[in-house]
Design a protein around this motif. Structure first.
Motif, PDB file in Angstrom:
ATOM      1  N   UNK A  38      -6.625  -0.742  -8.149  1.00 48.69           N
ATOM      2  CA  UNK A  38      -6.902  -1.703  -7.083  1.00 48.69           C
ATOM      3  C   UNK A  38      -6.843  -3.122  -7.612  1.00 48.69           C
ATOM      4  N   UNK A  39      -7.447  -3.330  -8.775  1.00 50.05           N
ATOM      5  CA  UNK A  39      -7.440  -4.672  -9.338  1.00 50.05           C
ATOM      6  C   UNK A  39      -6.021  -5.140  -9.643  1.00 50.05           C
ATOM      7  N   UNK A  40      -5.204  -4.211 -10.105  1.00 54.40           N
ATOM      8  CA  UNK A  40      -3.840  -4.588 -10.449  1.00 54.40           C
ATOM      9  C   UNK A  40      -3.027  -4.948  -9.213  1.00 54.40           C
ATOM     10  N   UNK A  41      -3.342  -4.335  -8.129  1.00 49.24           N
ATOM     11  CA  UNK A  41      -2.461  -4.424  -6.966  1.00 49.24           C
ATOM     12  C   UNK A  41      -2.901  -5.455  -5.938  1.00 49.24           C
TER      13      UNK A  41
ATOM     14  N   UNK B 241      -4.769 -11.824  -5.109  1.00 47.52           N
ATOM     15  CA  UNK B 241      -5.901 -12.755  -5.152  1.00 47.52           C
ATOM     16  C   UNK B 241      -7.054 -12.342  -4.277  1.00 47.52           C
ATOM     17  N   UNK B 242      -8.023 -13.175  -4.185  1.00 46.27           N
ATOM     18  CA  UNK B 242      -9.150 -12.911  -3.299  1.00 46.27           C
ATOM     19  C   UNK B 242     -10.299 -12.260  -4.031  1.00 46.27           C
ATOM     20  N   UNK B 243     -11.421 -12.264  -3.386  1.00 47.85           N
ATOM     21  CA  UNK B 243     -12.614 -11.687  -4.014  1.00 47.85           C
ATOM     22  C   UNK B 243     -12.527 -10.176  -3.962  1.00 47.85           C
ATOM     23  N   UNK B 244     -13.190  -9.556  -4.915  1.00 41.06           N
ATOM     24  CA  UNK B 244     -13.228  -8.096  -4.918  1.00 41.06           C
ATOM     25  C   UNK B 244     -14.516  -7.649  -4.257  1.00 41.06           C
TER      26      UNK B 244
ATOM     27  N   UNK C 226       0.841  -1.199   0.000  1.00 42.02           N
ATOM     28  CA  UNK C 226       0.000   0.000   0.000  1.00 42.02           C
ATOM     29  C   UNK C 226       0.874   1.247   0.000  1.00 42.02           C
ATOM     30  N   UNK C 227       1.884   1.229   0.843  1.00 46.14           N
ATOM     31  CA  UNK C 227       2.726   2.412   0.944  1.00 46.14           C
ATOM     32  C   UNK C 227       3.526   2.645  -0.323  1.00 46.14           C
ATOM     33  N   UNK C 228       3.975   1.550  -0.930  1.00 47.52           N
ATOM     34  CA  UNK C 228       4.724   1.704  -2.174  1.00 47.52           C
ATOM     35  C   UNK C 228       3.851   2.357  -3.231  1.00 47.52           C
ATOM     36  N   UNK C 229       2.635   1.837  -3.374  1.00 46.37           N
ATOM     37  CA  UNK C 229       1.716   2.412  -4.358  1.00 46.37           C
ATOM     38  C   UNK C 229       1.455   3.871  -4.026  1.00 46.37           C
ATOM     39  N   UNK C 230       1.218   4.103  -2.736  1.00 50.32           N
ATOM     40  CA  UNK C 230       0.940   5.487  -2.330  1.00 50.32           C
ATOM     41  C   UNK C 230       2.100   6.396  -2.677  1.00 50.32           C
ATOM     42  N   UNK C 231       3.306   5.916  -2.436  1.00 47.40           N
ATOM     43  CA  UNK C 231       4.434   6.810  -2.701  1.00 47.40           C
ATOM     44  C   UNK C 231       4.592   7.062  -4.196  1.00 47.40           C
ATOM     45  N   UNK C 232       4.225   6.073  -5.023  1.00 47.59           N
ATOM     46  CA  UNK C 232       4.247   6.352  -6.457  1.00 47.59           C
ATOM     47  C   UNK C 232       3.232   7.422  -6.816  1.00 47.59           C
ATOM     48  N   UNK C 233       2.017   7.271  -6.277  1.00 52.04           N
ATOM     49  CA  UNK C 233       0.974   8.248  -6.581  1.00 52.04           C
ATOM     50  C   UNK C 233       1.401   9.638  -6.135  1.00 52.04           C
ATOM     51  N   UNK C 234       1.916   9.685  -4.909  1.00 52.33           N
ATOM     52  CA  UNK C 234       2.343  10.981  -4.398  1.00 52.33           C
ATOM     53  C   UNK C 234       3.475  11.533  -5.245  1.00 52.33           C
TER      54      UNK C 234
END
Lengths: 586, 248, 175
Positions: free
Chosen positions: A533-536, A539-542, A252-260
């Motif tokens: 979200x789907x990319x990241x 597995x598991x249900x959405x 989550x943090x990695x994605x967040x830091x990319x977005x930021x």
């Protein structure tokens, strides 16, 4: 302003890097402190067994394992059962392990509060205790029987609550949920708690001469075709389960830091673009007095370099402060007191990024100015706004504020694109967060009611922080873009007011020039967020969050942008016309 | 005190504009009274910094006075809110500036259309009006040109066309030939003359005595106050021949 | 040498011939070098004959013109007063107007600034007439060209008058 923006970028970058480098130290520490096992073997009674108990053969199998080659020590087998736990009015499920009062050589849970078990007493695993809100001295009920909580402890032999059942729990009683917590009682107590529905199972802790051989050992002795032979799992698996939580957070943090990071890039682009005319002029002046390209580049670079270094330093410091909040090992493991280390490599990367930004900010105007003649660079015509005839014709059909807004936007199309992208990135992040949040909530509904799920709590915490940072940076972006636009268009605004537009119309126009792209960005961001979200998520249900959340995000974005842009727009629209007209001899 | 016959279309009493305070107090306009009759061309001359531009801005509602009254077309300007002033500028006043102040990214026609659009005209009528005005100022074939492709004189004529867009009661011109060479200035001069003949009220602030000479009345300003007033239409100087020394 | 100029120079007080020459030289600067002493005395003689100036011999000296004391007669004073309010614009000699201002200021007869203002007003009216005439003629005709020349010269003269005004205002401020 540039300082703030670069600082935000460097902070998030620091966070991302530091947390990425987080190793499994907490688990290691706990393992050492509790003499954690290398392999755990577990037998459960066969389903067809009339007595509902484990067979002698199964116990003999465990014994064989305890003396298998490569094994240098063992503790147990310990009886384990399941019970309904009641504490402070909450109902939960407990996996109950029966233990000796004397410390074991392998896997002795480390008591962090109170003391170890005694008759009539129970020790609760730390994460479980936090979720239940119990402390030493409290009284809890196991299957209706009252017991005293004599201590709280951590262990490396089980994953912390609520992840005990990662390898599957064989629960028969309907009242028991599939997210139980761990408690320890005396062996007699454990035996008396077992029932026909929940018979005793046994756990054996093994220590190997070479812990690295644990996987090979389990592969040798695991028999997946049979349900009666012992099932083994390694300390690496437990460690991995522990790490899962951290991994998710890291992701989550990695994605967040990319977005930021993207947002920060957008901000920098806007700021640099806004100053472009000024910088080109400066370059022109330097050229006119005979400056060489090297000198010019040097001057511009020096200006930005100091800023970038300051921002890098501030970002590193801030990141270091924030990281421990996000990087905590969770209650179930022993963590360190201090913040995670910021390695030299991390510092290097952050500084390099900041410097790269500075260089880009310096070079772009320099290159642009180098291409045009000195005369043009000195004159104000270096940045004549774009002209789109069809947009101008279209705007003529609109009411006055929209006319003004559309023309203002059309003057700098690249900035509008940046605006849209910036909002889209932010909303993508928020939408992904919403999905993650919904998924966390859904997983929580499986747990016992009333119990706090520490995992989802932490998850939500992180999501909240990430959301906050995204929104903050997006807000800063919006204000910057508005201010730059207002500054850029002050001559046009003054002339339009001299021709009879009210300040209110100008304000509305300037706002519209921001709000409409924001709307587009928000809609784009919804799609982007779903994709993200789907990319990241793996597995598991959405779990799909309620639709009104998305509507709320879009509406909220529009209102927020409108609010943020109103103030700078209003200020710009109310400056005295004559001042501006006198200053701008265009 | 400056007087005019009939009901003035523009008048001011005790008009003041001050900046700073105490030691640093600057009286840009120092208690000025003025009346402008409908159809009159009034020129205001004076050295730089005498306050004539400030006076024009005050009379046209572009700036707020520190004291005094301004009446334009029967309505009091100094007490109006921003919105009412904006409406005033749309309907009753047209401004022409020394620096032209055209929008760089709009063609001549689009520049002239703008006031009409701001006043709520339909795009078609705004366009028609712009075409007519550009013809009136002598630039019918330059409609689609950007300001950067026009000479200084042409730009100012576009600005004048723009000022006329909403049929203002008064056209205010602030050093209209300040940035122009003499040939371009003559073009503007002719334009002002024809406007005057058509009955347009004109208040011109200028350095240029040729422009001032087109006026009916000329006021000299110094240090924020009126010091002289000349009626230029009353009494000529005698036979033109005298001007070139053909008589004695 | 304009007679009125010499008269005006006597307006303040009676003076010797040589004093008059000095004053004239001072007012005209290098342009005054062209004037020689003889011209002044010739003019003084004419003025005396016309009864505008009376002359006295300073006591005890030989009969030399530069030792004579000249003084305005009442008729002379009237002539000066009339001259100051005259609006003729001589061409191309600006010296006369310039000296008018100097003399008026020196003698305290009139405020030079109002003289300038009055002249400006007059010139403006003339400019207006000439300009209208120029614009009434067909473009590029001979008449238009000539009138344009007149207009441009008047414009230049008006600029000079503005400069005069500013200069005399400054002098007043610092005196």
């Amino acid at each position: 302003m540039l300082l703030v923006v670069i600082m935000a970028a460097t902070t998030t970058l620091t966070l991302g890097l530091v947390l990425h480098g987080e190793t499994n130290h907490p688990y290691e520490r706990t393992r050492v402190a509790t003499a954690g096992p290398d392999v755990v073997a577990n037998i459960i009674p066969p389903t067809q067994n009339a007595t509902g108990k484990v067979t002698q053969q199964q116990l003999r199998d465990l014994n064989t394992l305890a003396h298998a080659p490569g094994v240098v020590g063992h503790s147990g087998p310990y009886p384990v059962t399941w019970a309904v736990l009641g504490a402070h009015g909450l109902t939960a499920s407990a996996e109950v392990e029966g233990r000796d009062r004397a410390p074991a050589s392998i896997d002795q849970p480390r008591v962090t509060e109170g003391s170890w078990i005694r008759n009539g007493g129970v020790v609760v695993e730390r994460t479980f205790a936090e979720a239940l809100g119990v402390h030493t001295g409290d009284s809890i009920k196991l299957n209706g029987r009252s017991l005293n909580v004599v201590g709280i402890a951590v262990t490396a032999a089980f994953s912390p609550y609520p992840e005990i059942c990662t390898d599957g729990c064989d629960l028969n009683t309907p009242q028991l949920s599939n997210t139980p917590g761990l408690v320890w009682v005396t062996q007699d107590e454990a035996r008396s708690l077992s029932s026909f529905e929940e018979p005793l199972t046994y756990y054996l802790n093994l220590k190997l001469s070479d812990p690295a051989q644990a996987v090979a050992f389990t592969n040798k002795y695991n028999n997946f075709n049979s349900a009666v032979t012992p099932s083994l799992y390694t300390w690496q698996q437990i460690s991995q389960d522990d790490g899962q939580l951290l991994k998710k957070e890291q992701l989550v943090l990695m994605v967040a830091s990319w977005l930021l990071g993207l947002l920060a890039v957008a901000s920098v682009a806007v700021l640099v673009g806004g100053r472009m005319a000024e910088q080109i002029r400066r370059v022109g002046l330097l050229k006119a007095v005979g400056g060489t390209p090297g000198l010019i580049a040097g001057v511009l670079l020096a200006q930005y370099l100091l800023l970038a270094l300051l921002a890098a330093g501030a970002g590193l410091a801030l990141g270091r402060l924030i990281a421990p909040v996000l990087a905590g090992p969770g209650a179930g493991l022993l963590g360190t007191a201090g913040p995670p280390p910021v390695t030299a490599a991390n510092i290097g990367v952050v500084v390099a990024v900041a410097v790269a930004v500075a260089v880009a900010a310096a070079l772009v105007p320099a290159v642009r100015a180098a291409r045009i003649s000195t005369v043009r660079a000195l004159s104000d015509t270096a940045r004549i706004p774009r002209r789109r005839a069809w947009l101008i014709a279209l705007s003529a059909r609109l009411p006055v504020p929209l006319l003004i807004g559309l023309r203002v936007a059309a003057r700098r199309p690249r900035r509008i694109v940046l605006s849209v992208l910036s909002i889209a990135v932010t909303v993508s992040g928020i939408v992904a967060v919403l999905f993650a949040h919904a998924s966390l909530d859904a997983s929580q509904s499986g747990a016992s009611s009333g119990l706090a799920n520490p995992q989802s709590e932490r998850g939500n915490q992180i999501l909240l922080i990430v959301t906050f940072m995204l929104v903050a940076l997006a807000a800063v972006n919006a204000v910057f873009i508005t201010r730059t636009t207002v500054q850029d268009s002050r001559h046009a605004s003054a002339v339009t007011r001299a021709l009879g537009a009210t300040p209110g119309q100008i304000t509305a126009g300037l706002c519209a020039a921001q709000v409409l792209p924001a709307l587009a960005g928000a809609v784009l961001g919804i799609t982007g967020g779903i994709a993200l979200y789907l990319a990241v998520k793996g597995g598991g249900a959405t779990v799909i969050p309620p639709i009104w959340w998305f509507v709320a995000v879009v509406v909220g974005t529009v209102i927020a942008i409108a609010g943020l842009t109103t103030i700078p727009s209003r200020l710009g629209a109310r400056r005295p016309v004559v001042e501006i007209l006198r200053a701008e001899t265009a | 005190m400056s007087t005019a016959i009939g009901t003035p279309i523009l008048s001011a009493r005790g008009l003041r504009k001050e900046y700073g305070k105490e030691e640093g107090l600057v009286r840009a306009v120092d208690t000025v009274d003025i009346d402008v009759a409908p159809g009159e061309t009034l020129a205001v001359m004076g050295p730089s910094g005498c306050g004539k531009s400030t006076l024009l801005h005050l009379l046209g509602g572009l700036d707020r006075p520190s004291g005094g009254e301004v009446w334009l077309d029967g309505r009091r300007l100094d007490q109006m809110g921003e919105r009412a002033l904006a409406r005033m500028r749309r309907q009753s006043v047209g401004f022409v500036f020394q620096a032209f102040h055209l929008m760089d990214e709009l063609t001549a026609q689009e520049n002239v259309e703008l006031p009409a659009l701001l006043a709520g005209s339909s795009p078609r009528s705004a366009r028609q009006r712009a075409v007519d005005l550009l013809e009136q100022v002598g630039l019918p074939d330059r409609r689609a040109f950007l300001p950067s492709a026009l000479s200084g004189g042409q730009r100012q004529r576009v600005a004048i066309a723009r000022a006329l867009s909403n049929e203002p009661r008064v056209v205010m011109a602030d050093e209209p030939t300040g940035n122009l060479d003499s040939a371009a200035a003559v073009d503007v001069l002719r334009l002002f003359d024809s406007l005057h003949d058509a009955g347009q009220t004109l208040v011109v602030v200028t350095h240029n005595s040729r422009i001032a000479a087109t006026a009916d009345r000329m006021i000299t300003m110094r240090d924020g106050a009126f010091v002289d007033e000349t009626n230029l239409t009353g009494g000529t100087a005698g036979h033109l021949g005298a001007l070139i020394g053909l008589e004695g | 040498m304009q007679q009125e100029v010499v008269l005006a120079l006597l307006a303040k007080e009676p003076s010797y011939g040589y004093e008059l020459r000095a004053r004239l030289g001072q007012a005209l600067g290098p342009l005054g070098d062209a004037i020689n002493a003889g011209q002044i005395y010739v003019t003084l003689g004419r003025l005396e004959k016309a009864g505008l100036v009376s002359c006295e011999r300073s006591s005890g000296l030989a009969d030399r013109p530069d030792r004579k004391v000249y003084e305005l007669s009442p008729a002379g004073q009237q002539r000066v007063a009339d001259w100051l309010t005259e609006m003729r614009w001589p061409k191309p000699d600006l010296a006369e107007f310039h000296l008018k201002l100097v003399a008026a200021a020196a003698a305290g007869l009139a405020d030079p600034i109002s003289i300038v203002d009055a002249q400006r007003r007059e010139l403006l009216r003339r400019l207006r007439d000439a300009q209208r005439a120029a614009m009434a003629e067909p473009d590029r005709s001979d008449a238009a060209l000539l009138l344009e020349g007149v207009v441009l010269r008047m414009q230049a003269d008006l600029r000079w008058l503005e400069a005069c005004e500013q200069s005399w205002i400054d002098r007043k401020a610092t005196s």
